[in-house]
Write a protein that holds these residues in place. Structure first.
Motif, PDB file in Angstrom:
ATOM      1  N   PRO A 310     -55.102   9.037 -72.629  1.00 38.41           N
ATOM      2  CA  PRO A 310     -55.873   7.902 -73.146  1.00 38.41           C
ATOM      3  C   PRO A 310     -56.074   7.993 -74.658  1.00 38.41           C
ATOM      4  N   LEU A 311     -56.234   6.840 -75.277  1.00 38.09           N
ATOM      5  CA  LEU A 311     -56.507   6.796 -76.706  1.00 38.09           C
ATOM      6  C   LEU A 311     -58.004   6.987 -76.955  1.00 38.09           C
ATOM      7  N   HIS A 312     -58.311   7.520 -78.122  1.00 40.94           N
ATOM      8  CA  HIS A 312     -59.708   7.712 -78.518  1.00 40.94           C
ATOM      9  C   HIS A 312     -60.364   6.334 -78.672  1.00 40.94           C
ATOM     10  N   PRO A 313     -61.629   6.177 -78.265  1.00 40.98           N
ATOM     11  CA  PRO A 313     -62.293   4.873 -78.407  1.00 40.98           C
ATOM     12  C   PRO A 313     -62.237   4.321 -79.829  1.00 40.98           C
ATOM     13  N   GLY A 314     -62.344   5.193 -80.823  1.00 39.42           N
ATOM     14  CA  GLY A 314     -62.250   4.729 -82.204  1.00 39.42           C
ATOM     15  C   GLY A 314     -60.866   4.210 -82.537  1.00 39.42           C
ATOM     16  N   ALA A 315     -59.842   4.824 -81.952  1.00 33.89           N
ATOM     17  CA  ALA A 315     -58.467   4.357 -82.152  1.00 33.89           C
ATOM     18  C   ALA A 315     -58.254   3.022 -81.448  1.00 33.89           C
ATOM     19  N   LEU A 316     -58.796   2.896 -80.244  1.00 34.50           N
ATOM     20  CA  LEU A 316     -58.682   1.629 -79.517  1.00 34.50           C
ATOM     21  C   LEU A 316     -59.314   0.494 -80.310  1.00 34.50           C
ATOM     22  N   ARG A 317     -60.473   0.769 -80.889  1.00 37.29           N
ATOM     23  CA  ARG A 317     -61.171  -0.272 -81.652  1.00 37.29           C
ATOM     24  C   ARG A 317     -60.354  -0.688 -82.870  1.00 37.29           C
ATOM     25  N   TYR A 318     -59.748   0.295 -83.555  1.00 37.98           N
ATOM     26  CA  TYR A 318     -58.961  -0.054 -84.733  1.00 37.98           C
ATOM     27  C   TYR A 318     -57.703  -0.824 -84.339  1.00 37.98           C
ATOM     28  N   LEU A 319     -57.004  -0.374 -83.307  1.00 43.22           N
ATOM     29  CA  LEU A 319     -55.781  -1.062 -82.887  1.00 43.22           C
ATOM     30  C   LEU A 319     -56.080  -2.491 -82.442  1.00 43.22           C
ATOM     31  N   ALA A 320     -57.209  -2.685 -81.774  1.00 44.34           N
ATOM     32  CA  ALA A 320     -57.600  -4.039 -81.376  1.00 44.34           C
ATOM     33  C   ALA A 320     -57.848  -4.905 -82.606  1.00 44.34           C
ATOM     34  N   GLU A 321     -58.442  -4.307 -83.632  1.00 48.94           N
ATOM     35  CA  GLU A 321     -58.751  -5.053 -84.853  1.00 48.94           C
ATOM     36  C   GLU A 321     -57.488  -5.540 -85.552  1.00 48.94           C
ATOM     37  N   ILE A 322     -56.403  -4.761 -85.479  1.00 49.25           N
ATOM     38  CA  ILE A 322     -55.163  -5.164 -86.158  1.00 49.25           C
ATOM     39  C   ILE A 322     -54.193  -5.865 -85.198  1.00 49.25           C
ATOM     40  N   GLY A 323     -54.658  -6.152 -83.981  1.00 48.67           N
ATOM     41  CA  GLY A 323     -53.867  -6.964 -83.066  1.00 48.67           C
ATOM     42  C   GLY A 323     -52.846  -6.228 -82.225  1.00 48.67           C
ATOM     43  N   VAL A 324     -53.009  -4.914 -82.052  1.00 48.07           N
ATOM     44  CA  VAL A 324     -52.091  -4.143 -81.210  1.00 48.07           C
ATOM     45  C   VAL A 324     -52.624  -4.130 -79.780  1.00 48.07           C
ATOM     46  N   GLU A 325     -51.808  -4.580 -78.842  1.00 49.96           N
ATOM     47  CA  GLU A 325     -52.208  -4.578 -77.437  1.00 49.96           C
ATOM     48  C   GLU A 325     -51.970  -3.194 -76.841  1.00 49.96           C
ATOM     49  N   VAL A 326     -52.987  -2.661 -76.202  1.00 52.48           N
ATOM     50  CA  VAL A 326     -52.914  -1.324 -75.616  1.00 52.48           C
ATOM     51  C   VAL A 326     -52.923  -1.442 -74.100  1.00 52.48           C
ATOM     52  N   PRO A 327     -51.963  -0.833 -73.413  1.00 51.95           N
ATOM     53  CA  PRO A 327     -51.949  -0.889 -71.940  1.00 51.95           C
ATOM     54  C   PRO A 327     -53.228  -0.300 -71.353  1.00 51.95           C
ATOM     55  N   ASP A 328     -53.658  -0.848 -70.228  1.00 57.59           N
ATOM     56  CA  ASP A 328     -54.890  -0.384 -69.593  1.00 57.59           C
ATOM     57  C   ASP A 328     -54.839   1.101 -69.260  1.00 57.59           C
ATOM     58  N   MET A 329     -53.641   1.615 -68.946  1.00 60.13           N
ATOM     59  CA  MET A 329     -53.543   3.020 -68.553  1.00 60.13           C
ATOM     60  C   MET A 329     -53.868   3.968 -69.706  1.00 60.13           C
ATOM     61  N   LEU A 330     -53.891   3.452 -70.940  1.00 55.63           N
ATOM     62  CA  LEU A 330     -54.226   4.285 -72.095  1.00 55.63           C
ATOM     63  C   LEU A 330     -55.690   4.148 -72.498  1.00 55.63           C
ATOM     64  N   LYS A 331     -56.458   3.464 -71.653  1.00 55.46           N
ATOM     65  CA  LYS A 331     -57.888   3.309 -71.901  1.00 55.46           C
ATOM     66  C   LYS A 331     -58.644   4.155 -70.889  1.00 55.46           C
ATOM     67  N   ALA A 332     -59.431   5.100 -71.381  1.00 55.49           N
ATOM     68  CA  ALA A 332     -60.181   5.974 -70.478  1.00 55.49           C
ATOM     69  C   ALA A 332     -61.238   5.173 -69.742  1.00 55.49           C
TER      70      ALA A 332
END
Length: 333
Positions: A310-332
């Protein structure tokens, strides 16, 4: 242990005066972090020095990294578990093994709080041998002295896994890259495994040796790759195009490792990771100058494609901000 501090003279003066730097970052005061990398002779060490510079520049000095020479991925993950570093290099495969307590981490406690930040390269593990040793297939290494990589690195772990899967039993040694190069020149080993910075650019260590001693890279055939991936599904293959290395007239297939930055949820807060991600992505030109292979990589796309944890919550927040879609399996959960 060699440590390269990225503190500037100005920042040292500020620290001595007891002042803090105020920035627009989420980090309101200076934060000092230890960053685990690799051997100082490795291109990965060079890349991480530039990451430190990117973080310091991108946070306006709010986050001050100390770049530490280490034994690379596996060593970094164990250091992180012991609380010695807050951020570090790890291949996607090593991170996946540590997270699940398998492979190199079998029998150890799971690093269930391990999280990935970003991936920046897909690195081919090349097998470099002396040309006069007449090695045409990895099976020819059986019984011969061979350096499997930096102790504690994913290169070492993968090389040992490859030999085990294929039933090859060289006289295996492990050392820092510079020592492996010297041992090859001196005839103490007939080859070594090295994670190259790119599949399309000749590795610097290879070119250094080749200047005074004829060497070549040895690939894996289709059946060997299939067997290793059957045993280790988290590995992937990569092609080194013909002409990448001197005397290489045909494409060579080897296994790849994805180089990434990792941290634990306890070592860095969500806000700290958000700021680090923002700095790394927005100051990418600093990294490209030091590590040209980064020019060809979309960090966001590579991260979502190759992450094994899984990606770090801070990384998820940044990637979401720049429009990168993250698969659910990489979200803890």
């Amino acid at each position: 242990m060699q440590i390269q501090s990225l503190r500037s003279t100005f920042l040292r003066a500020v620290l001595l005066s007891g002042a803090c730097i105020s920035t627009a970052s989420h980090v309101s005061a200076q934060t000092f972090i230890n960053v685990g990398t690799s051997s100082s002779a490795s291109s990965q060490y060079t890349y991480w020095v530039s990451v430190g510079q990117s973080i310091e520049a991108g946070t306006a000095g709010a986050v001050i990294p100390t770049i530490m020479e280490t034994g690379a991925s596996v060593d970094n993950l164990r250091r992180m578990k012991r609380g010695e570093i807050e951020l570090g290099l790890a291949t996607a495969e090593a991170a996946g093994q540590a997270y699940r307590a398998i492979g190199a981490f079998e029998g150890e406690d799971k690093m269930s709080d391990l999280r990935l930040l970003w991936c920046y390269a897909a690195l081919p593990n090349i097998y470099v041998t002396r040309a006069d040793a007449a090695i045409s297939n990895l099976t020819d290494l059986d019984g011969k002295p061979y350096n499997v990589g930096i102790p504690g690195s994913s290169t070492e772990a993968q090389t040992r896994s490859v030999f085990q899967s294929l039933g090859i039993n060289p006289d295996m040694r492990a050392s820092a890259t510079a020592d492996a190069v010297d041992s090859l020149r001196d005839g103490q080993v007939i080859g070594f495994t090295k994670a190259a910075s790119s599949a399309n650019v000749a590795d610097a260590s290879f070119m250094e040796v080749n200047a005074t001693l004829d060497v070549k890279i040895v690939g894996m055939d289709d059946s060997q790759i299939a067997k290793v991936i059957e045993d280790h599904p988290y590995y992937s293959s990569i092609e080194v195009p013909a002409g990448t290395y001197p005397g290489q007239d045909t494409p060579v297939n080897v296994l790849a490792v994805a180089a990434c930055g990792v941290a634990t949820t306890g070592s860095l807060s969500d806000d700290q990771v958000f700021d680090i991600m923002k700095a790394v992505f927005e100051q990418k030109s600093i990294q490209e100058d030091a590590y040209p292979a980064a020019k060809m990589v979309d960090f966001g796309a590579l991260t979502t494609e190759l992450s094994t944890i899984p990606l770090h919550p801070g990384a998820l927040r940044y990637l979401a901000e720049i429009g990168v879609e993250v698969p659910d399996m990489l979200k803890a959960e």
